[in-house]
Design a protein around this motif. Sequence first.
Motif, PDB file in Angstrom:
ATOM      1  N   ILE A 142      -1.299  -1.958   8.718  1.00 49.19           N
ATOM      2  CA  ILE A 142      -1.293  -1.092   7.530  1.00 49.19           C
ATOM      3  C   ILE A 142      -1.613   0.345   7.922  1.00 49.19           C
ATOM      4  CG2 ILE A 142      -2.427  -0.667   5.322  1.00 49.19           C
ATOM      5  CD1 ILE A 142      -2.671  -3.605   4.944  1.00 49.19           C
ATOM      6  N   PHE A 143      -2.538   0.484   8.868  1.00 48.91           N
ATOM      7  CA  PHE A 143      -2.884   1.817   9.365  1.00 48.91           C
ATOM      8  C   PHE A 143      -1.639   2.504   9.928  1.00 48.91           C
ATOM      9  CE2 PHE A 143      -4.766   4.461  12.841  1.00 48.91           C
ATOM     10  CZ  PHE A 143      -5.344   5.388  12.005  1.00 48.91           C
ATOM     11  N   LEU A 151      -9.475  -4.657   3.369  1.00 49.89           N
ATOM     12  CA  LEU A 151      -8.103  -4.595   2.866  1.00 49.89           C
ATOM     13  C   LEU A 151      -8.054  -3.984   1.472  1.00 49.89           C
ATOM     14  CD1 LEU A 151      -6.445  -7.903   3.966  1.00 49.89           C
ATOM     15  CD2 LEU A 151      -5.724  -5.602   4.488  1.00 49.89           C
ATOM     16  N   LEU A 157      -7.961  -0.302   1.754  1.00 48.22           N
ATOM     17  CA  LEU A 157      -6.668   0.179   2.262  1.00 48.22           C
ATOM     18  C   LEU A 157      -5.595   0.086   1.184  1.00 48.22           C
ATOM     19  CD1 LEU A 157      -6.503  -1.198   5.878  1.00 48.22           C
ATOM     20  CD2 LEU A 157      -7.343   0.955   5.029  1.00 48.22           C
ATOM     21  N   LEU A 193       1.268  -6.970   3.305  1.00 51.38           N
ATOM     22  CA  LEU A 193       0.310  -7.690   2.463  1.00 51.38           C
ATOM     23  C   LEU A 193       0.691  -9.161   2.333  1.00 51.38           C
ATOM     24  CD1 LEU A 193      -0.315  -4.988  -0.240  1.00 51.38           C
ATOM     25  CD2 LEU A 193      -1.754  -5.628   1.671  1.00 51.38           C
ATOM     26  N   VAL A 243      -3.830  -6.991  10.822  1.00 52.58           N
ATOM     27  CA  VAL A 243      -3.116  -6.472   9.656  1.00 52.58           C
ATOM     28  C   VAL A 243      -3.643  -5.093   9.269  1.00 52.58           C
ATOM     29  CG1 VAL A 243      -2.531  -6.894   7.267  1.00 52.58           C
ATOM     30  CG2 VAL A 243      -2.545  -8.759   8.860  1.00 52.58           C
ATOM     31  N   VAL A 244      -4.949  -4.902   9.443  1.00 57.79           N
ATOM     32  CA  VAL A 244      -5.479  -3.566   9.166  1.00 57.79           C
ATOM     33  C   VAL A 244      -4.796  -2.541  10.057  1.00 57.79           C
ATOM     34  CG1 VAL A 244      -7.534  -2.131   9.357  1.00 57.79           C
ATOM     35  CG2 VAL A 244      -7.677  -4.356   8.278  1.00 57.79           C
ATOM     36  N   MET A 285       0.700   3.526   7.209  1.00 60.23           N
ATOM     37  CA  MET A 285       0.270   4.715   6.478  1.00 60.23           C
ATOM     38  C   MET A 285       0.622   5.985   7.230  1.00 60.23           C
ATOM     39  SD  MET A 285      -3.377   3.906   4.973  1.00 60.23           S
ATOM     40  CE  MET A 285      -3.691   2.568   3.891  1.00 60.23           C
ATOM     41  N   LEU A 286       0.702   5.875   8.556  1.00 59.29           N
ATOM     42  CA  LEU A 286       1.057   7.060   9.331  1.00 59.29           C
ATOM     43  C   LEU A 286       2.532   7.387   9.175  1.00 59.29           C
ATOM     44  CD1 LEU A 286      -0.959   6.470  12.587  1.00 59.29           C
ATOM     45  CD2 LEU A 286      -1.397   8.136  10.820  1.00 59.29           C
ATOM     46  N   VAL A 333      -0.648 -10.864   5.199  1.00 66.60           N
ATOM     47  CA  VAL A 333      -2.056 -11.227   5.026  1.00 66.60           C
ATOM     48  C   VAL A 333      -2.162 -12.602   4.387  1.00 66.60           C
ATOM     49  CG1 VAL A 333      -4.162 -10.691   3.778  1.00 66.60           C
ATOM     50  CG2 VAL A 333      -2.850  -8.858   4.805  1.00 66.60           C
ATOM     51  N   TRP A 391      -3.508   3.198  -0.405  1.00 68.51           N
ATOM     52  CA  TRP A 391      -2.061   3.336  -0.266  1.00 68.51           C
ATOM     53  C   TRP A 391      -1.372   3.277  -1.622  1.00 68.51           C
ATOM     54  CZ3 TRP A 391       2.148   0.248  -1.328  1.00 68.51           C
ATOM     55  CH2 TRP A 391       3.358   0.764  -0.885  1.00 68.51           C
ATOM     56  N   ALA A 430      -9.475   3.205   7.520  1.00 71.38           N
ATOM     57  CA  ALA A 430      -8.946   2.235   8.470  1.00 71.38           C
ATOM     58  C   ALA A 430      -9.399   2.572   9.882  1.00 71.38           C
ATOM     59  CB  ALA A 430      -7.425   2.219   8.387  1.00 71.38           C
ATOM     60  N   LEU A 435      -4.656   8.553   0.170  1.00 70.26           N
ATOM     61  CA  LEU A 435      -4.031   8.129   1.422  1.00 70.26           C
ATOM     62  C   LEU A 435      -4.844   8.612   2.618  1.00 70.26           C
ATOM     63  CD1 LEU A 435      -1.585   6.639   2.495  1.00 70.26           C
ATOM     64  CD2 LEU A 435      -0.484   8.835   2.786  1.00 70.26           C
ATOM     65  N   LEU A 464      -6.649   6.280   5.358  1.00 68.63           N
ATOM     66  CA  LEU A 464      -6.425   6.426   6.799  1.00 68.63           C
ATOM     67  C   LEU A 464      -7.742   6.542   7.543  1.00 68.63           C
ATOM     68  CD1 LEU A 464      -3.437   8.879   7.108  1.00 68.63           C
ATOM     69  CD2 LEU A 464      -3.622   6.630   8.090  1.00 68.63           C
ATOM     70  N   GLN A 485       9.857  -3.773   0.369  1.00 69.56           N
ATOM     71  CA  GLN A 485       8.782  -2.775   0.402  1.00 69.56           C
ATOM     72  C   GLN A 485       7.921  -3.014   1.634  1.00 69.56           C
ATOM     73  OE1 GLN A 485       6.856  -2.092  -3.287  1.00 69.56           O
ATOM     74  NE2 GLN A 485       8.448  -3.132  -4.443  1.00 69.56           N
ATOM     75  N   VAL A 536       4.970  -1.948   2.788  1.00 70.92           N
ATOM     76  CA  VAL A 536       3.549  -2.300   2.739  1.00 70.92           C
ATOM     77  C   VAL A 536       3.364  -3.673   2.104  1.00 70.92           C
ATOM     78  CG1 VAL A 536       1.329  -1.622   1.832  1.00 70.92           C
ATOM     79  CG2 VAL A 536       2.818   0.073   2.791  1.00 70.92           C
ATOM     80  N   HIS A 537       4.235  -4.005   1.139  1.00 69.97           N
ATOM     81  CA  HIS A 537       4.160  -5.351   0.570  1.00 69.97           C
ATOM     82  C   HIS A 537       4.380  -6.399   1.646  1.00 69.97           C
ATOM     83  CE1 HIS A 537       4.849  -4.468  -3.937  1.00 69.97           C
ATOM     84  NE2 HIS A 537       3.912  -3.731  -3.393  1.00 69.97           N
ATOM     85  N   PRO A 566       7.425   4.554   1.716  1.00 70.88           N
ATOM     86  CA  PRO A 566       7.361   4.960   0.317  1.00 70.88           C
ATOM     87  C   PRO A 566       6.835   3.830  -0.555  1.00 70.88           C
ATOM     88  CG  PRO A 566       9.580   4.309   0.857  1.00 70.88           C
ATOM     89  CD  PRO A 566       8.754   4.057   2.080  1.00 70.88           C
ATOM     90  N   ILE A 567       6.370   4.197  -1.738  1.00 73.54           N
ATOM     91  CA  ILE A 567       6.033   3.184  -2.725  1.00 73.54           C
ATOM     92  C   ILE A 567       7.337   2.773  -3.396  1.00 73.54           C
ATOM     93  CG2 ILE A 567       4.955   2.872  -4.974  1.00 73.54           C
ATOM     94  CD1 ILE A 567       2.621   4.435  -3.915  1.00 73.54           C
ATOM     95  N   GLY A 568       7.556   1.490  -3.525  1.00 69.96           N
ATOM     96  CA  GLY A 568       8.816   1.017  -4.079  1.00 69.96           C
ATOM     97  C   GLY A 568       9.759   0.625  -2.958  1.00 69.96           C
TER      98      GLY A 568
END
Lengths: 172, 316, 201
Positions: A71-72, B121, B124, A33, A67-68, A75-76, A36, B128, B143, B136, B140, A27, A29-30, A80-82
């Motif tokens: 993640i930013f 964090l 964020l 994290l 890391v921000v 997000m763009l 982090v 998400w 952030a 979301l 964004l 995943q 995004v995980h 997906p989640i999962g």
Amino acid sequence: MTSLDITFLATGAVTIAAALLAVTTRQLVHSALWLVLSLGGLAGCYLVLGAELVALVQVLVYVGAVVVLVIFALMLTRAPIGPSAEHSTSRLHRALAAVLGAGVSALLLAVLLPLAGREAVARTPVDSSALAGDLFGTWVWPFEAISLLLLSALIGAFSVSRLAGGQTGGPS
Amino acid sequence: MSALELILRAASSLAMLLVLPLLVGQTEHKVMAHMQGRLGPMYAGAYHGWAQLVADGVKFVQKEDLVPAAADKRVFRLAPMLAMVPYLLALAAIPLHPGYAAVEAPASLVFVMAATSIGVLGTLMAGWASANKYALIGALRSAAQLLAYELPMILAVASVALAAGTLSLGGIVEAWSPWWLLWQLPGAFVFLTAAVAELQRPPFDMPIADSEIVFGPYTEYTGLRFALFLLSEYAGIVLFSLLFAVLFLGGWRGPLDDWLGWAWTFGKGFLIALILIWLRVSWPRLREDQLQRLAWLWLIPIALLQLAITAVGVVL
Amino acid sequence: MSERKGIVPGLVKGLATTARTLTRHTQVEEYPHHRPELPARTRGVIALLAENCTSCMLCARECPDWCIYIDAHKETVPATTPGGRDRQRNVLDRFAIDYSLCMYCGICVEVCPFDALFWSPQFEYAELDIRDLLHEKDRLESWVESVPVPPAPDPGAAEVPEVASQRAPARGPRVVGGGAARPARPARPAPSAPPPGDGEG
């Protein structure tokens, strides 16, 4: 073993585990994290060793900003989640990456282990003024070189984005 | 440091975290209401609604804890804690009285800044993991905003550290003199603006703009987790108000500061919190581009200028 | 730069406005605990003074949304004098206003020739069921208590038409030019009851 030893080992273990998870998780995004946690664990290691300022700057810069930013950027995308299979690398790449990582680790360990010795972890508090003296005295040229590198990267990124914008959307 | 003292310090900073945000929240309820020609809460607790936020807390505890089916459940559940805990840590490092802070760290200024940067964090992750488009978009915006305002804030803080010649908050208060009010004025302006932006409060509440994107990253949260986010917002107000008081207004310095130092710190912090509330009531929300423009074209140059002024002052 | 100049005064003005409001009294009335002071002519609910009602049906017919229901029957009043003629009068059986239909126009109050309907400022008659908003005669009569005394006219205001018509000189026979006075007609009888209610509403 002193309590400092145990703390150091614990933070180190957390750092390594989080780093492994960051690389292996499916995943996206995980992964960021776990990064982090890994960077935070590294800051913990610094803290145990008495380098307070370095630890705090590590948190401030890497966790708070880098890391921000990661993640930013995620997000763009359509992260997906999962678990996502489409972004995972092929088996060959994975094996190669594992070999490469193991090789680098082995090299580093070969260099560092003889230096480490067997004595207990010692806490050597670093005065921030001493650190500043070193940074802006002994290491001022590398420091300035890095700042130049970052500046050129900044300008490069800026010009690339402007150039692309000029080609697609005309001058803005 | 004995174990008892350790427990006492931890408990007092936890109490500060739990009580002061409620105080600020109640003040906001009342001040905002009166600024709008209303009365605000009047019934909870019989006397001018003093127990309104306690009642709200009880209500939040009773509510169902919902997690959206499509959400990333672990991240979703973890996010409120991650938003909350850094402010607890940072509050503990604020010096309240000569020689007294719950945590005495040599580089407490960097510690506070590092802790607040982690709190981002939580927002964020919440945005998400909610699997919600409003969340979301909110994350964004959040952030982008936090990245933009982190820099001027650090620069403004660096100017104060430079002027005091120390990274310790206690040391900064000791080095403070009334003439800093003028000397560090641009820095103070930058810090206050950036603090409002970091807190994502009006006029910088683009990330949670409730008339556009429901409640931004917190849209999907209910019950206690939502309450934790709210608590962390108000803890953030407390933190940044106290930090402003310590950095720019001389913290505990004032007449009789041997006895009343803590009162001076809290008084000055409360004043700043009032200003934050006042700004919220008076000004409209900034658009995203105006927000970025303000940060990059005004605040950062002003902060750099402040650094230069401070450097000149220190060298002279 | 010029943009900035345009912003700052506005920001200051915003701060000043809120600060000024902070120092002033609020506009809030805490309604359930403090009763609002309503003007005497507030259109809250329509009260019925059943003794004055002659079941003439004017109100029911003028009502724009037909929310007034009147049932009446005729009763014979025996002659009071020997050899006299029996008279008939209307007896009101039912008078109901459906407040779920009423639009508070007040035409019924205006149109009633016998002063049987009055406005009352009483407004607390919300119901959980819309059908309960149909107020029957007894309920309409109960509102009479809350009808306030009409406020005195402003100094220098025109006289109330009822009073003015009584005081005016009697009109003469219809002669062009308004010639001589005709014999005085007996003045219209005063309303059978004084304006009901003692203003405790």
